[in-house]
Design a protein around this motif. Sequence first.
Motif, short mmCIF file in Angstrom:
data_model
loop_
_atom_site.label_atom_id
_atom_site.label_comp_id
_atom_site.label_asym_id
_atom_site.label_seq_id
_atom_site.Cartn_x
_atom_site.Cartn_y
_atom_site.Cartn_z
N GLU A 60 -51.05 37.93 -32.04
CA GLU A 60 -51.43 39.28 -31.77
C GLU A 60 -52.04 39.88 -33.15
O GLU A 60 -52.96 40.30 -33.37
CB GLU A 60 -50.41 40.10 -31.23
CG GLU A 60 -50.81 41.57 -31.27
CD GLU A 60 -49.68 42.61 -30.78
OE1 GLU A 60 -49.97 43.39 -29.88
OE2 GLU A 60 -48.36 42.15 -31.62
N ARG A 114 -55.18 37.93 -34.27
CA ARG A 114 -56.22 37.84 -33.22
C ARG A 114 -56.63 36.64 -33.20
O ARG A 114 -58.00 36.11 -33.07
CB ARG A 114 -57.23 39.02 -33.53
CG ARG A 114 -56.95 40.35 -33.66
CD ARG A 114 -58.04 41.09 -33.95
NE ARG A 114 -57.57 42.48 -33.62
CZ ARG A 114 -58.34 43.82 -33.13
NH1 ARG A 114 -59.50 43.44 -32.89
NH2 ARG A 114 -57.68 44.93 -33.11
N THR A 138 -58.05 33.19 -31.68
CA THR A 138 -59.23 32.96 -30.41
C THR A 138 -58.48 31.44 -29.85
O THR A 138 -59.11 31.38 -28.57
CB THR A 138 -60.45 32.75 -30.83
OG1 THR A 138 -60.48 31.80 -31.88
CG2 THR A 138 -60.93 34.42 -31.74
N LYS A 174 -50.26 42.06 -27.16
CA LYS A 174 -51.89 42.23 -26.73
C LYS A 174 -52.40 40.90 -27.28
O LYS A 174 -52.44 40.88 -28.47
CB LYS A 174 -52.48 43.32 -27.34
CG LYS A 174 -53.97 43.68 -27.18
CD LYS A 174 -54.44 45.09 -27.71
CE LYS A 174 -56.00 45.04 -27.22
NZ LYS A 174 -56.67 46.25 -28.02
N TYR A 187 -55.63 38.15 -27.80
CA TYR A 187 -57.22 38.03 -28.10
C TYR A 187 -57.63 36.52 -27.65
O TYR A 187 -58.79 36.31 -27.88
CB TYR A 187 -57.61 38.62 -29.40
CG TYR A 187 -57.17 39.91 -29.87
CD1 TYR A 187 -57.88 41.10 -29.38
CD2 TYR A 187 -55.95 40.30 -30.32
CE1 TYR A 187 -57.61 42.25 -29.66
CE2 TYR A 187 -55.24 41.44 -30.62
CZ TYR A 187 -56.16 42.51 -30.37
OH TYR A 187 -55.92 43.75 -30.44
N THR A 188 -56.65 35.84 -27.65
CA THR A 188 -56.96 34.32 -27.21
C THR A 188 -57.84 34.18 -26.16
O THR A 188 -57.30 34.71 -25.07
CB THR A 188 -55.55 33.75 -27.28
OG1 THR A 188 -54.95 34.03 -28.18
CG2 THR A 188 -55.95 32.10 -27.28
#
Length: 583
Positions: free
Chosen positions: A311, A314, A316, A338, A340-341
């Motif tokens: 998180e 962020r 990927t 939350k 973002y991967t």
Amino acid sequence: MNNSMNHTDIERVKCRNKYDNLDQPGLSYLYNAGNEPLKYSTVGQIIEEATRKYEEIHAIVSMHDGKRITYKEVLHQSDKLAAGFLSLGLEKGDKIALWAPNIAEWVIVFFAAARAGLAMVAINPSYKPLELQHALNITAAKALVCLDKYKTLNFYDTLQCLIPGLETSDAGTISSENVPSLKFIIVISEETLGGTYNYNDVLNAVDNNLIDDIIRNQNVSPEDTCNIQFSSGTTGKPKAVCSSHFQLVNNSYMISKRLDLADGQHIFCVQSPLFHVLGAIGCILTATQVGAKLVLAAPMYDSKEILKALEQERCTLILGTPTLYVDLINIQKEMKKKLYTHRAFITGSPWSPAVIVKIKDVLNIKKITYAYGGTETSGAVFISLPNAYENDQMNNDGYIADHVEVKVVDNHKTIVPFGTPGELYVRGYLTLSGYLGNAAATREVLDEDNWYKTGDNFILYQDGSGKVVGRAKDMIIRGGENISPTEIEDLINTHPDILESQVIGIEDERLGEEVCACVRLKEGVTLNLDSLKSFCEGKISNYKIPTYLKIMESFPKTPSGKVQKQLLRQQFDRTFTSVIESH
């Protein structure tokens, strides 16, 4: 970067099957020549090239100590440390062992050894004294880099067990019959400990004006040994596998091609330990190939810290074994971070379709790359295609990699038809040349034509894909860790109350397999799991200590008297686990 393997590439794989004819089904042999030549480069050249392209991009983010190191600084520190190693008296071709968890210095030492022309020996940080002794001796390591301590791991105390009088010795003067090749110990610490060099002192030992000349004079070749890792087979202690710069550079490049990552735009979250082939080649070198940021969530595996890192940074892309994903899924259900991967790389042990579904649903990752390989193949042999992430790839372990030759044979070494299970053989630039100092073990896995016998039961398909369906060997894979049953049996058989033991893997939903000790006891004695664990503690790593214990009156055997482990395992499938003592 767009190096996708398209339909034409797969047709190229198919037409390289020289065993096809009109009178019988195609036989399980494939050679993928690839669509570009292999790279004749060193690991040191790869980090230098990455620095030119991604100079100010962060190469390493270490969450536990807040370190953020750019590619430019990684190269600078690596060259300084390489020059420091050579100034101590190390020479090109010497072995330098690294015994540490996932810290920023691990990456720096990895590249420094490569730049200096040294062969780096990757050692499990949880190793106990006897395991460390074996690793140092089998590789004839001349130097060792380690932490002083981390939580319950006290590296310096362990060294004192192997080297009596270490604390009162001067640096560079150590001598011990237990580890006769070891001359230099370099400790990552805020203080200088007896008998050792301080890491920062070695890092800053050479004048900056001399560093470039020192590095350039090493004349490192792509064919030189770069990395030595340990592979636990079904017999004896871990065996040392030597990999060249050429092998590591090309296997990591092939992985980056299949992942199809845009240069300088990705953030890797590392779940795997760096001393594993997945950590060193799949994570460090693959990230370097594409200028990705490498996020080290915690020195030792911690799924909560990994989730926080995903998180906060962020990330990927996540890389790890199925077990690590199972833990991450369970923690995410509670923490609801939350994320973002959008990509996952999964390898190391068998996985179930249910886990893949949860990766997509709970972690919201839609693009999943599967791979099959190992230490003896310096990385991946089969990898998913970059443009195929849907359900059609949930049932295979990827597609044959470029410049790789494979076949599947029966018990008579005869090639079987496509779609028929048999043992997978692999040949190519990526396979081991042999086990260091162990000619007998080498002969067991390499035939006269240099085919590497994987010991895995495998199904090969004509479209270039394949899947593991079992193991011919008895190796236990617990959460991605390869465990030799014989090593544990050799220890358990020294227990005063045990007559005979057989160690097998028991199916486990989270870890894939758990270690089960089946033992025959001397008449009139009793044994429980707690006492067996106590006996093993401190003698082997904790992950090798049995989780299950079964007292046996006899073992299933062949007419010649050989224990049939496959039949033993069949006695303890899920319907019988209630009769096994466990925690």
